[in-house]
Scaffold this motif. Structure first.
Motif, PDB file in Angstrom:
ATOM      1  N   GLY A  18      23.980   5.830  11.220  1.00  0.00           N
ATOM      2  CA  GLY A  18      23.135   4.648  11.082  1.00  0.00           C
ATOM      3  C   GLY A  18      22.800   4.010  12.411  1.00  0.00           C
TER       4      GLY A  18
ATOM      5  N   ILE B 254      16.987  14.105   4.528  1.00  0.00           N
ATOM      6  CA  ILE B 254      18.034  14.169   5.564  1.00  0.00           C
ATOM      7  C   ILE B 254      19.252  14.895   5.000  1.00  0.00           C
ATOM      8  CG2 ILE B 254      19.661  12.809   6.938  1.00  0.00           C
ATOM      9  CD1 ILE B 254      17.512  10.643   7.200  1.00  0.00           C
TER      10      ILE B 254
ATOM     11  N   LEU C 284      12.735   1.406   1.349  1.00  0.00           N
ATOM     12  CA  LEU C 284      13.950   2.182   1.615  1.00  0.00           C
ATOM     13  C   LEU C 284      15.252   1.508   1.181  1.00  0.00           C
ATOM     14  CD1 LEU C 284      13.124   3.385   5.264  1.00  0.00           C
ATOM     15  CD2 LEU C 284      12.748   4.624   3.121  1.00  0.00           C
TER      16      LEU C 284
ATOM     17  N   LEU D 150      16.562   1.402  15.493  1.00  0.00           N
ATOM     18  CA  LEU D 150      16.703   0.710  14.207  1.00  0.00           C
ATOM     19  C   LEU D 150      17.363  -0.630  14.485  1.00  0.00           C
ATOM     20  CD1 LEU D 150      16.742   0.351  11.175  1.00  0.00           C
ATOM     21  CD2 LEU D 150      18.468   2.119  10.993  1.00  0.00           C
TER      22      LEU D 150
ATOM     23  N   ASP E 203       0.855  -1.180   0.000  1.00  0.00           N
ATOM     24  CA  ASP E 203       0.000   0.000   0.000  1.00  0.00           C
ATOM     25  C   ASP E 203       0.897   1.238   0.000  1.00  0.00           C
ATOM     26  OD1 ASP E 203      -1.976   1.841   0.238  1.00  0.00           O
ATOM     27  OD2 ASP E 203      -2.386   1.434   2.371  1.00  0.00           O
ATOM     28  N   THR E 204       1.505   1.513  -1.162  1.00  0.00           N
ATOM     29  CA  THR E 204       2.394   2.650  -1.305  1.00  0.00           C
ATOM     30  C   THR E 204       2.301   3.141  -2.744  1.00  0.00           C
ATOM     31  OG1 THR E 204       4.641   3.443  -0.858  1.00  0.00           O
ATOM     32  CG2 THR E 204       4.455   1.295  -1.916  1.00  0.00           C
TER      33      THR E 204
ATOM     34  N   ALA F 181      20.377   7.802   2.778  1.00  0.00           N
ATOM     35  CA  ALA F 181      19.189   7.221   3.409  1.00  0.00           C
ATOM     36  C   ALA F 181      17.924   7.895   2.919  1.00  0.00           C
ATOM     37  CB  ALA F 181      19.284   7.333   4.928  1.00  0.00           C
TER      38      ALA F 181
ATOM     39  N   CYS G  51      25.167   1.862   8.873  1.00  0.00           N
ATOM     40  CA  CYS G  51      25.374   2.729   7.703  1.00  0.00           C
ATOM     41  C   CYS G  51      26.625   3.595   7.806  1.00  0.00           C
ATOM     42  CB  CYS G  51      24.144   3.586   7.462  1.00  0.00           C
ATOM     43  SG  CYS G  51      22.646   2.614   7.328  1.00  0.00           S
TER      44      CYS G  51
ATOM     45  N   ARG H 289       8.863  11.514  -0.269  1.00  0.00           N
ATOM     46  CA  ARG H 289       9.308  11.405   1.122  1.00  0.00           C
ATOM     47  C   ARG H 289      10.755  10.964   1.265  1.00  0.00           C
ATOM     48  NH1 ARG H 289       5.913  12.763   5.485  1.00  0.00           N
ATOM     49  NH2 ARG H 289       3.811  12.899   4.665  1.00  0.00           N
ATOM     50  N   THR H 290      11.308  10.322   0.222  1.00  0.00           N
ATOM     51  CA  THR H 290      12.672   9.768   0.374  1.00  0.00           C
ATOM     52  C   THR H 290      13.620  10.162  -0.762  1.00  0.00           C
ATOM     53  OG1 THR H 290      12.315   7.721  -0.889  1.00  0.00           O
ATOM     54  CG2 THR H 290      11.629   7.697   1.418  1.00  0.00           C
TER      55      THR H 290
ATOM     56  N   VAL I 230      14.867   8.446  13.978  1.00  0.00           N
ATOM     57  CA  VAL I 230      16.163   8.264  13.308  1.00  0.00           C
ATOM     58  C   VAL I 230      16.449   9.488  12.443  1.00  0.00           C
ATOM     59  CG1 VAL I 230      17.451   6.910  11.601  1.00  0.00           C
ATOM     60  CG2 VAL I 230      16.089   5.737  13.327  1.00  0.00           C
ATOM     61  N   PHE I 231      15.443   9.948  11.742  1.00  0.00           N
ATOM     62  CA  PHE I 231      15.580  11.130  10.876  1.00  0.00           C
ATOM     63  C   PHE I 231      16.092  12.325  11.690  1.00  0.00           C
ATOM     64  CE2 PHE I 231      13.792  13.044   6.858  1.00  0.00           C
ATOM     65  CZ  PHE I 231      14.207  14.347   7.111  1.00  0.00           C
TER      66      PHE I 231
HETATM   67  O1  UT7 Z   1      20.288   4.457   7.059  1.00  0.00           O
HETATM   68  C1  UT7 Z   1      19.910   5.057   8.274  1.00  0.00           C
HETATM   69  C2  UT7 Z   1      18.577   4.676   8.719  1.00  0.00           C
HETATM   70  N1  UT7 Z   1      17.432   5.140   8.021  1.00  0.00           N
HETATM   71  C3  UT7 Z   1      17.041   6.420   7.888  1.00  0.00           C
HETATM   72  O2  UT7 Z   1      17.803   7.337   8.018  1.00  0.00           O
HETATM   73  C4  UT7 Z   1      15.617   6.722   7.611  1.00  0.00           C
HETATM   74  C5  UT7 Z   1      15.127   7.884   8.469  1.00  0.00           C
HETATM   75  N2  UT7 Z   1      13.704   8.127   8.349  1.00  0.00           N
HETATM   76  C6  UT7 Z   1      13.116   8.461   7.179  1.00  0.00           C
HETATM   77  O3  UT7 Z   1      13.750   8.536   6.144  1.00  0.00           O
HETATM   78  C7  UT7 Z   1      11.643   8.801   7.199  1.00  0.00           C
HETATM   79  O4  UT7 Z   1      11.205   8.937   8.526  1.00  0.00           O
HETATM   80  C8  UT7 Z   1      10.767   7.738   6.460  1.00  0.00           C
HETATM   81  C9  UT7 Z   1      11.022   7.803   4.976  1.00  0.00           C
HETATM   82  C10 UT7 Z   1      11.077   6.353   6.988  1.00  0.00           C
HETATM   83  C11 UT7 Z   1       9.286   8.053   6.702  1.00  0.00           C
HETATM   84  O5  UT7 Z   1       9.016   9.383   6.266  1.00  0.00           O
HETATM   85  P1  UT7 Z   1       8.147  10.354   7.203  1.00  0.00           P
HETATM   86  O6  UT7 Z   1       8.017  11.628   6.467  1.00  0.00           O
HETATM   87  O7  UT7 Z   1       8.808  10.383   8.548  1.00  0.00           O
HETATM   88  O8  UT7 Z   1       6.751   9.644   7.208  1.00  0.00           O
HETATM   89  P2  UT7 Z   1       5.911   9.100   8.460  1.00  0.00           P
HETATM   90  O9  UT7 Z   1       6.563   7.907   9.065  1.00  0.00           O
HETATM   91  O10 UT7 Z   1       5.573  10.261   9.357  1.00  0.00           O
HETATM   92  O11 UT7 Z   1       4.586   8.673   7.735  1.00  0.00           O
HETATM   93  C12 UT7 Z   1       3.704   9.623   7.129  1.00  0.00           C
HETATM   94  C13 UT7 Z   1       2.512   8.876   6.604  1.00  0.00           C
HETATM   95  C14 UT7 Z   1       1.888   7.932   7.630  1.00  0.00           C
HETATM   96  O12 UT7 Z   1       0.488   7.930   7.422  1.00  0.00           O
HETATM   97  P3  UT7 Z   1      -0.485   8.816   8.355  1.00  0.00           P
HETATM   98  O13 UT7 Z   1      -0.213   8.338   9.743  1.00  0.00           O
HETATM   99  O14 UT7 Z   1      -0.062  10.229   8.129  1.00  0.00           O
HETATM  100  O15 UT7 Z   1      -1.829   8.478   7.833  1.00  0.00           O
HETATM  101  C15 UT7 Z   1       2.450   6.585   7.260  1.00  0.00           C
HETATM  102  O16 UT7 Z   1       1.626   5.532   7.639  1.00  0.00           O
HETATM  103  O17 UT7 Z   1       2.929   8.050   5.514  1.00  0.00           O
HETATM  104  C16 UT7 Z   1       2.544   6.691   5.765  1.00  0.00           C
HETATM  105  N3  UT7 Z   1       3.542   5.825   5.183  1.00  0.00           N
HETATM  106  C17 UT7 Z   1       3.520   5.446   3.904  1.00  0.00           C
HETATM  107  N4  UT7 Z   1       2.664   5.707   2.912  1.00  0.00           N
HETATM  108  C18 UT7 Z   1       2.917   5.171   1.695  1.00  0.00           C
HETATM  109  C19 UT7 Z   1       4.643   5.296   5.772  1.00  0.00           C
HETATM  110  N5  UT7 Z   1       5.339   4.570   4.882  1.00  0.00           N
HETATM  111  C20 UT7 Z   1       4.668   4.639   3.706  1.00  0.00           C
HETATM  112  C21 UT7 Z   1       4.870   4.121   2.414  1.00  0.00           C
HETATM  113  N6  UT7 Z   1       3.987   4.399   1.455  1.00  0.00           N
HETATM  114  N7  UT7 Z   1       5.950   3.346   2.136  1.00  0.00           N
END
Ligand code: UT7
Length: 306
Positions: free
Chosen positions: A293, A238, A151, A185, A27-28, A234, A108, A36-37, A200-201
């Motif tokens: 990481g 970021i 990711l 993580l 569901d994406t 990542a 990482c 977002r990434t 983490v972000f």
């Molecule tokens: O390598 C080092 C480790 N990793 C990182 O550095 C990653 C760090 N974090 C991130 O990059 C970001 O936090 C993510 C990309 C993981 C998530 O982005 P976000 O802007 O923080 O989104 P969120 O978790 O706040 O989610 C926003 C919305 C949520 O829905 P509601 O609650 O607003 O209705 C999530 O359920 O997006 C939803 N969502 C998705 N929707 C579609 C979360 N993942 C997905 C997805 N597709 N894959």
């Protein structure tokens, strides 16, 4: 004393998985993932060993060296093929190397931790060290979990580091770790990667900025002196946030996550290689390599290419 980067190589699986393909089973959407990434597609396949062998062989060829020149192998990996033995000796054996070989796991930040370790070994008697970052992250992804599946990607990158008594490409380092954030993580035995992405972000931006500032200060330069930022890949947001706080415009940042996703220990050498292929590595110019990481760990280095 000094350490020179003498050759680089990469190893990538052929299989490309696009955001649209993931959207068929999760569901994406391409729109969400891209916005977002910054990730558009990732490579999936191989193993930490097979990808590491390809990257390592190419780095030695690129350095115009032979196996006999290498006297240590360090593999940075978060996803060794087995818990025991380490993957580095298997890579060494597959390549025909008989030198010492060990794994380093700093998630990482792993490649930069391995480079720092190599620096110390070169300071105390080793002559040429093969440093590889290789990851088989897809093996530890729950492909029904949209939080992680969008990711991560597989891949490897490698460099040969050589002792040089007369000068150094590596100017300064700033490394750190904070195990109190370990639960943010994780991948438990027999489990899959899980992450508190938001936290983490938040922390990632902070530790990248702090460690980059420390590395810049100990190199005696400022962000204005940098011609390139080679960050862990990542999330584009970021990188943008850290670059902005450091005063580095995005034209100077190397971005590969659109094509490879987050490849953990492999992302910095993959990004370096991409920059070099695109003519962005120039003699005499300064670059910042910076990663963060799971752990959490972080590591920045200032380099000046010879
Ligand atoms: O390598 C080092 C480790 N990793 C990182 O550095 C990653 C760090 N974090 C991130 O990059 C970001 O936090 C993510 C990309 C993981 C998530 O982005 P976000 O802007 O923080 O989104 P969120 O978790 O706040 O989610 C926003 C919305 C949520 O829905 P509601 O609650 O607003 O209705 C999530 O359920 O997006 C939803 N969502 C998705 N929707 C579609 C979360 N993942 C997905 C997805 N597709 N894959």
């Amino acid at each position: 004393m000094g350490v020179r980067f003498k050759g680089w190589g990469i190893g990538l699986p052929d299989r490309i998985v696009t955001n649209d393909e993931l959207s068929l089973t999760l569901d994406t959407s391409d729109e969400w993932i891209t916005e977002r990434t910054g990730i558009r597609e990732r490579r999936v396949g191989g193993t930490a060993m097979s990808l590491g062998v390809i990257a390592g062989q190419r780095a030695i060829e690129d350095a115009n060296m032979t196996l006999a020149d290498i006297d240590f192998l360090i593999l940075a990996t978060t996803t060794p093929d087995r818990l025991c033995p380490a993957t580095a000796p298997m890579i060494a054996s597959a390549m025909g190397l008989t030198c010492p070989a060990m794994d380093v796991n700093a998630a990482c930040s792993g490649f930069m931790y391995a480079v720092r370790t190599a620096y110390g070994l070169l300071e105390t008697g080793n002559k040429r060290i093969l440093v590889i970052g290789s990851e088989h992250l897809s093996r530890w992804v729950d492909w029904s979990d949209r939080n992680m599946a969008v990711l991560l990607g597989d891949g490897a990158g490698a460099a040969v580091l050589e002792y040089d008594p007369d000068g150094s490409d590596l100017i300064s380092f700033s490394l750190g770790a904070d195990g109190s954030a370990a639960d943010l993580l994780t991948c438990e035995h027999g489990g899959f990667f899980e992450m508190n992405g938001k936290e983490v972000f938040r922390r990632a931006v902070r530790v990248v900025v702090d460690s980059a500032e420390q590395a810049l200060a100990s190199a005696g330069i400022t962000a204005d002196d940098l011609s390139l930022m080679i960050p862990h890949q990542a999330n584009i947001r970021i990188i943008q946030a850290a670059a902005q706080r450091l005063g580095i415009d995005m034209d100077r940042a190397v971005i590969t996550l659109d094509r490879y996703g987050n490849t953990s220990s492999s992302s910095i050498p993959l990004a370096f290689y991409d920059a070099r292929e695109n003519g962005r590595i120039k003699a005499g110019e300064y670059a910042l390599m910076t990663g963060f990481g799971a752990g959490m760990t972080w590591a920045s280095a200032i380099v000046r290419w010879s």
